[in-house]
Design an enzyme around this catalytic site. Structure first.
Site, short mmCIF file in Angstrom:
data_model
loop_
_atom_site.label_atom_id
_atom_site.label_comp_id
_atom_site.label_asym_id
_atom_site.label_seq_id
_atom_site.Cartn_x
_atom_site.Cartn_y
_atom_site.Cartn_z
N ILE A 195 22.89 82.92 40.70
CA ILE A 195 24.13 83.65 41.01
C ILE A 195 24.61 84.40 39.76
CG2 ILE A 195 26.46 83.45 41.96
CD1 ILE A 195 25.56 80.68 43.13
N LEU B 265 18.67 78.02 29.55
CA LEU B 265 17.45 78.27 30.31
C LEU B 265 16.82 76.98 30.86
CD1 LEU B 265 15.83 81.07 28.05
CD2 LEU B 265 17.39 81.35 29.98
N ASP C 56 23.26 75.87 24.45
CA ASP C 56 23.71 74.82 25.37
C ASP C 56 25.22 74.65 25.22
OD1 ASP C 56 24.12 72.30 26.66
OD2 ASP C 56 21.98 71.90 26.37
N SER D 50 32.10 74.40 44.62
CA SER D 50 31.15 74.35 45.72
C SER D 50 31.81 73.80 46.97
CB SER D 50 29.99 73.43 45.32
OG SER D 50 29.20 73.13 46.44
N TYR E 107 26.89 65.27 42.12
CA TYR E 107 27.02 66.71 41.88
C TYR E 107 28.39 67.20 42.35
CZ TYR E 107 26.73 71.69 42.94
OH TYR E 107 27.01 73.02 43.04
N LYS F 77 32.03 68.70 40.37
CA LYS F 77 32.78 69.93 40.70
C LYS F 77 34.26 69.59 40.91
CE LYS F 77 29.39 72.84 40.59
NZ LYS F 77 29.30 73.77 39.47
N TYR G 226 31.82 78.07 46.64
CA TYR G 226 30.77 78.83 47.35
C TYR G 226 30.25 78.01 48.51
CZ TYR G 226 30.21 80.55 42.48
OH TYR G 226 30.39 81.00 41.20
N ASN H 292 26.87 78.75 51.25
CA ASN H 292 25.41 78.68 51.00
C ASN H 292 24.85 80.04 50.57
OD1 ASN H 292 26.13 76.30 52.58
ND2 ASN H 292 23.95 75.93 52.68
N ASN I 241 14.70 72.52 47.33
CA ASN I 241 15.39 71.59 48.24
C ASN I 241 16.11 72.36 49.32
OD1 ASN I 241 14.88 69.20 46.68
ND2 ASN I 241 16.35 70.03 45.19
#
Ligand code: NAD
Ligand code: UFG
Length: 337
Positions: free
Chosen positions: A12, A33, A58, A124, A148, A152, A176, A178, A197
């Site tokens: 994104i 990365l 990082d 999310s 996860y 958030k 967001y 999907n 996944n």
């Protein structure tokens, strides 16, 4: 106007970088990365016909984050950097909590130090957990069911507390739904490092012959064809949502949360059929067991984003399928030559 994009090399992030440059913003990117490749940013530069600064760093490394703020006059931050695989988060929760939450804490501390108080955060739909009703509004209960999603929700809380402590902050929390699809050039797109996944990258791999068939997880959901319904949104529409949020964050102070989806739900079979129709690729599939934790349906009420941000998705499911395939067929191995 200089915008720091954390995680800008990712799926994104790279699409948003391109939209930002096209709209005339200067950008600076930091990414370690860990789930992306430098090639994505090279292609963003090519498409935008413009170079920008990239820090291979990082967010957990405070010195590097400080260096970014010291060396650049940052006006606002769009914060994508984070680990995002739900299943992996169940296996290695501490890494998820550490990377996503500590990374955000360090970022916010340095932002505070440099008096940069405008931030857009990638949240999310996962924060809603198992929604009782669809469409899901921003007021729906927040009950994530995995580490996860909890990272958030915790970060949303941290940013809310920051605003309470100092009303000069201007914060946009974007939930967001999907994201799928790719830039229409076929030059940037989603390039999962490991076995995908999510449904669309999996369909893409079947389409190019890397995998035999799609496993459709469950056929007895309470939906029109028994398969799970989600709110798929084109990644370029999503990227444009960030520009609208950015305009608002730069003009006001406060904290706001927005669902970014289309407001329309499609089933797994709807998606496969639409992909087959628009790409003329056959996508064999079989039905398998339900995937643990999956739900019948989840799609957004997008009224708030429309009314307050003046944003709504413009691309339909065929556009999403076409652009996903266009990216995949032009880049069999993603960004790897
Ligand atoms: P992505 O993995 O492609 O991009 C995230 C980027 O962050 C990667 O380039 C990765 O290398 C970088 N990163 C991770 N940890 C970092 C760290 N500590 N320091 C520096 N860089 C780091 O993921 P994406 O799909 O582009 O998602 C972007 C954001 O949106 C994530 O926060 C994700 O949780 C959120 N989100 C994604 C989805 C989705 O389905 N793709 C849905 C809802 C929310
Ligand atoms: N599905 C299959 N087969 C697959 C993969 C998925 O049938 O191989 C089905 C799922 O059961 C679900 C639908 O396709 O019904 C979508 O699944 P995804 O894994 O693509 O997406 P999810 O809705 O499960 O989750 C995604 C992200 C989360 C995010 C959420 C909402 O993985 O991080 O969207 O934004 F929180």
């Amino acid at each position: 106007m200089s915008i720091l994009v954390t995680g800008g090399a990712g799926y994104i992030g790279s699409h948003t970088c391109l939209e930002l440059i096209s709209a005339g913003y200067e950008i600076v990117v930091i990414d370690n990365l860990c789930n992306s490749k430098l090639e994505s940013l090279k292609r963003v530069s090519e498409l935008a016909k413009k170079d920008f600064k990239f820090y291979n760093g990082d967010l957990l490394d405070e010195k590097t984050v400080e260096k970014v703020f010291f060396e650049n006059n940052i006006d606002a931050v769009i914060h994508f950097a984070g680990l995002k695989a739900v299943n992996e988060s169940i296996t290695i929760p501490l890494q998820y909590y550490h990377n996503n939450i500590t990374g955000t804490l360090i970022l916010c501390q340095i932002m505070q130090k440099y008096n940069v108080k405008n931030v857009i955060f990638s949240s999310s739909a996962n924060v809603y957990g198992i929604p009782k009703n669809a469409p899901v509004t921003e007021e729906s209960p927040l009950k994530p069911t995995n580490p996860y999603g909890r990272t958030k929700l915790i970060i949303e809380g941290i940013l809310s507390d920051l605003y309470i402590s100092d009303h000069n902050w201007s914060i946009s929390l974007l939930r967001y739904f999907n994201p799928i699809g790719a830039h229409e050039s076929g030059k940037i797109g989603e390039d999962p490092n490991t076995n995908p996944n999510n449904l669309m990258p999996y369909i893409n791999q079947v389409a190019i012959g890397k995998r035999e068939k799609v496993n459709v997880f469950g056929k007895d959901y309470n939906t029109h064809d028994g398969t799970g319904i989600r709110d798929y949104i084109h990644v370029v529409d999503l990227a444009k949502g960030h520009l609208k949020a950015l305009e608002r964050v730069l003009q006001t102070t406060g904290i706001d949360v927005f669902n970014l989806g289309t407001g329309v739900g499609y089933s797994v079979i709807d998606l496969i059929k639409s992909y087959e129709n628009i790409t003329s690729q056959k996508i064999p599939y079989i039905f398998t067991e339900r995937r643990a934790g999956d739900i019948d349906r989840c799609y957004a009420d997008v009224t708030k984003a429309k009314e307050i941000l003046g944003w709504q998705a413009t691309k339909n499911l065929s556009d999403m399928c076409y652009d996903s395939w266009n990216w995949q067929k032009n880049n069999h191995n993603g960004y790897t030559e």
